[in-house]
Design an enzyme around this catalytic site. Structure first.
Site, PDB file in Angstrom:
ATOM      1  N   LYS A 111       0.835  -1.199   0.000  1.00  0.00           N
ATOM      2  CA  LYS A 111       0.000   0.000   0.000  1.00  0.00           C
ATOM      3  C   LYS A 111       0.870   1.250   0.000  1.00  0.00           C
ATOM      4  CE  LYS A 111      -4.072  -1.951   2.316  1.00  0.00           C
ATOM      5  NZ  LYS A 111      -5.113  -1.980   1.305  1.00  0.00           N
ATOM      6  N   LYS A 193      -4.578  -9.209  -7.278  1.00  0.00           N
ATOM      7  CA  LYS A 193      -5.490 -10.070  -6.534  1.00  0.00           C
ATOM      8  C   LYS A 193      -6.923  -9.552  -6.643  1.00  0.00           C
ATOM      9  CE  LYS A 193      -6.244  -9.973  -2.007  1.00  0.00           C
ATOM     10  NZ  LYS A 193      -6.268 -10.102  -0.554  1.00  0.00           N
ATOM     11  N   LYS A 196     -11.826  -6.916  -2.411  1.00  0.00           N
ATOM     12  CA  LYS A 196     -13.085  -6.175  -2.273  1.00  0.00           C
ATOM     13  C   LYS A 196     -12.885  -4.671  -2.286  1.00  0.00           C
ATOM     14  CE  LYS A 196     -13.410  -8.382   2.069  1.00  0.00           C
ATOM     15  NZ  LYS A 196     -12.095  -8.208   2.698  1.00  0.00           N
TER      16      LYS A 196
HETATM   17  N1  AQP Z   1      -8.394 -13.067  -4.188  1.00  0.00           N
HETATM   18  C1  AQP Z   1      -8.320 -13.937  -3.197  1.00  0.00           C
HETATM   19  N2  AQP Z   1      -8.033 -15.235  -3.442  1.00  0.00           N
HETATM   20  C2  AQP Z   1      -7.950 -16.144  -2.443  1.00  0.00           C
HETATM   21  N3  AQP Z   1      -8.173 -15.831  -1.136  1.00  0.00           N
HETATM   22  C3  AQP Z   1      -8.476 -14.556  -0.839  1.00  0.00           C
HETATM   23  N4  AQP Z   1      -8.755 -13.932   0.319  1.00  0.00           N
HETATM   24  C4  AQP Z   1      -9.010 -12.634   0.071  1.00  0.00           C
HETATM   25  N5  AQP Z   1      -8.914 -12.367  -1.237  1.00  0.00           N
HETATM   26  C5  AQP Z   1      -8.576 -13.553  -1.842  1.00  0.00           C
HETATM   27  C6  AQP Z   1      -8.769 -14.602   1.623  1.00  0.00           C
HETATM   28  O1  AQP Z   1      -9.987 -14.291   2.259  1.00  0.00           O
HETATM   29  C7  AQP Z   1      -9.769 -14.259   3.685  1.00  0.00           C
HETATM   30  C8  AQP Z   1     -10.370 -13.032   4.264  1.00  0.00           C
HETATM   31  O2  AQP Z   1      -9.659 -11.917   3.787  1.00  0.00           O
HETATM   32  P1  AQP Z   1      -9.923 -10.524   4.413  1.00  0.00           P
HETATM   33  O3  AQP Z   1     -11.188 -10.000   3.934  1.00  0.00           O
HETATM   34  O4  AQP Z   1      -9.817 -10.596   5.884  1.00  0.00           O
HETATM   35  O5  AQP Z   1      -8.706  -9.661   3.940  1.00  0.00           O
HETATM   36  P2  AQP Z   1      -7.966  -9.543   2.584  1.00  0.00           P
HETATM   37  O6  AQP Z   1      -7.106 -10.718   2.340  1.00  0.00           O
HETATM   38  O7  AQP Z   1      -7.251  -8.235   2.666  1.00  0.00           O
HETATM   39  O8  AQP Z   1      -9.137  -9.527   1.506  1.00  0.00           O
HETATM   40  P3  AQP Z   1      -9.432  -8.438   0.418  1.00  0.00           P
HETATM   41  O9  AQP Z   1     -10.683  -8.833  -0.263  1.00  0.00           O
HETATM   42  O10 AQP Z   1      -8.228  -8.220  -0.429  1.00  0.00           O
HETATM   43  O11 AQP Z   1      -9.734  -7.187   1.313  1.00  0.00           O
HETATM   44  P4  AQP Z   1      -9.203  -5.702   1.216  1.00  0.00           P
HETATM   45  O12 AQP Z   1      -9.466  -5.265  -0.191  1.00  0.00           O
HETATM   46  O13 AQP Z   1     -10.019  -4.954   2.223  1.00  0.00           O
HETATM   47  O14 AQP Z   1      -7.749  -5.721   1.580  1.00  0.00           O
HETATM   48  C9  AQP Z   1      -8.273 -14.375   3.915  1.00  0.00           C
HETATM   49  O15 AQP Z   1      -7.954 -15.693   4.297  1.00  0.00           O
HETATM   50  C10 AQP Z   1      -7.707 -14.047   2.562  1.00  0.00           C
HETATM   51  O16 AQP Z   1      -6.449 -14.659   2.376  1.00  0.00           O
END
Ligand code: AQP
Length: 331
Positions: A111, A193, A196
């Protein structure tokens, strides 16, 4: 039974990446492990959230957990802030974490490197809170997607450090990443990746997306100009990602799927993948609607909180005693 803990932070609507990399696996594990799953609402606010949107996302996340098949009779489902011990142990963990360790965390570094401004101190120390989340419950395993593996590794280091300094206190947890689907990529930029909060609606499938929109997103996924189905992650990353999604959702290996579809054009293949995704999401969305209408979320969260509090409070008291900040027996 060994213990497992995991969570998702609903900083937006949950995505197909969250489902394949995390949620779907929690459901499988609930029969074989003593499973604790929580909604990481404290982690959500490491980045500013509009309060009304956040409330909706949190409630939707609980409903989606249930809709995906988590059964509150088999697992403990709760909201992070309902167990105050998370924040307190998070602080204690921060006091046992070196700056150098936090500086190495790639999620934060990414980031920073992207030039994002206004990054909060909470986001920086987020791995300390995550360590507390896990260690409070003596979890043996933490199922995570690939991006979170580093945070679980740090949790292991912190647990070992604490145990060495103060005596055996925490179970040292192991990350558990799925063989297929540990990193689902954006549909329109397979170098990124699927996330969300990426503000990339076209590349991201949300679990509550209209099913026609889901179909369109898969059909317009970026592929390549080779014009032939292969499993080459480097040269055909978009296609590889579609295979990954399809393999995860159909519980079939990518190699088997390639054999089955070899010779097809991209359009035909995408159509099959989109039907597979739509079929999975339509079941989830139907159950989601029933759950929202049934008003059962509050009871489930209250019950989960009581169970989680009992374990977490006991662990926190033990920690306080070990480090010497607790000088009397609380009534
Ligand atoms: N693209 C992905 N592929 C596989 N696994 C994923 N996870 C997230 N994106 C993918 C897994 O989902 C779990 C929960 O994730 P999180 O919401 O706590 O945080 P994150 O990994 O930061 O997910 P995002 O969607 O990318 O959120 P933002 O955009 O807010 O940072 C974890 O086990 C994660 O590995």
């Amino acid at each position: 039974m060994e213990r497992m803990l995991s969570a998702i932070k609903p900083t937006g609507q949950l995505t197909l990446g969250n489902y394949i990399g995390a949620l779907r696996n929690f459901v499988r594990y609930q029969d074989d492990y003593e499973l604790y799953v929580f909604i990481a609402n404290l982690h959500c606010i490491t980045v500013y959230q509009k309060p009304e949107e956040l409330k909706k996302n949190l409630k939707d996340a609980v409903a989606l957990y249930l809709a995906a098949g988590l059964d509150p009779k088999k697992c403990t489902l709760f909201l992070q802030t309902d167990v105050r011990a998370h924040a307190e142990l998070g602080y204690i963990m921060a006091c046992n974490t070196y700056l150098g360790e936090l500086n190495r965390m790639t999620q934060f570094k990414d980031k920073q490197q992207k030039g994002e401004t206004g990054l909060s101190a909470g986001l920086y120390t987020y791995p300390c809170l995550m360590a507390a989340d896990i260690l409070l419950y003596d979890a043996n395993y933490v199922p995570v997607g690939e991006d979170q593996k580093q945070h679980v590794e740090l949790t292991r280091d912190l647990a070992e450090r604490f145990n060495n300094r103060y005596g055996e206190t925490f179970v040292v947890p192991s990350p558990l990443t799925p063989k297929v689907g540990k990193r689902i990529m954006s549909l329109n930029d397979p170098s990124k990746k699927m996330s969300k909060s990426e503000n990339n609606d076209k590349g991201c499938i949300y679990l509550l997306d209209d099913l026609n929109v889901v179909q369109k997103k898969v059909m317009s996924a970026v592929t390549d100009s080779y014009g032939e189905l292969n499993l080459d992650k480097e040269k055909q990353p978009g296609l590889y990602n579609l295979f990954e999604i399809y393999a995860a959702l159909s519980d079939t290996s990518k190699e088997e799927l390639l054999k089955k579809h070899q010779g097809q054009g991209y359009g035909e293949f995408k159509k099959t993948v989109s039907e597979c995704v739509v079929s999975e999401l339509s079941k989830i969305q139907e159950r989601y609607k029933e759950i929202i209408a049934s008003n059962q979320i509050e009871d489930i969260l209250n019950e989960g909180a009581l169970k989680a509090q009992r374990i977490a409070e006991r662990k926190l008291e033990k920690v306080e005693r070990k480090i010497g900040i607790n000088i009397h027996k609380r009534r």
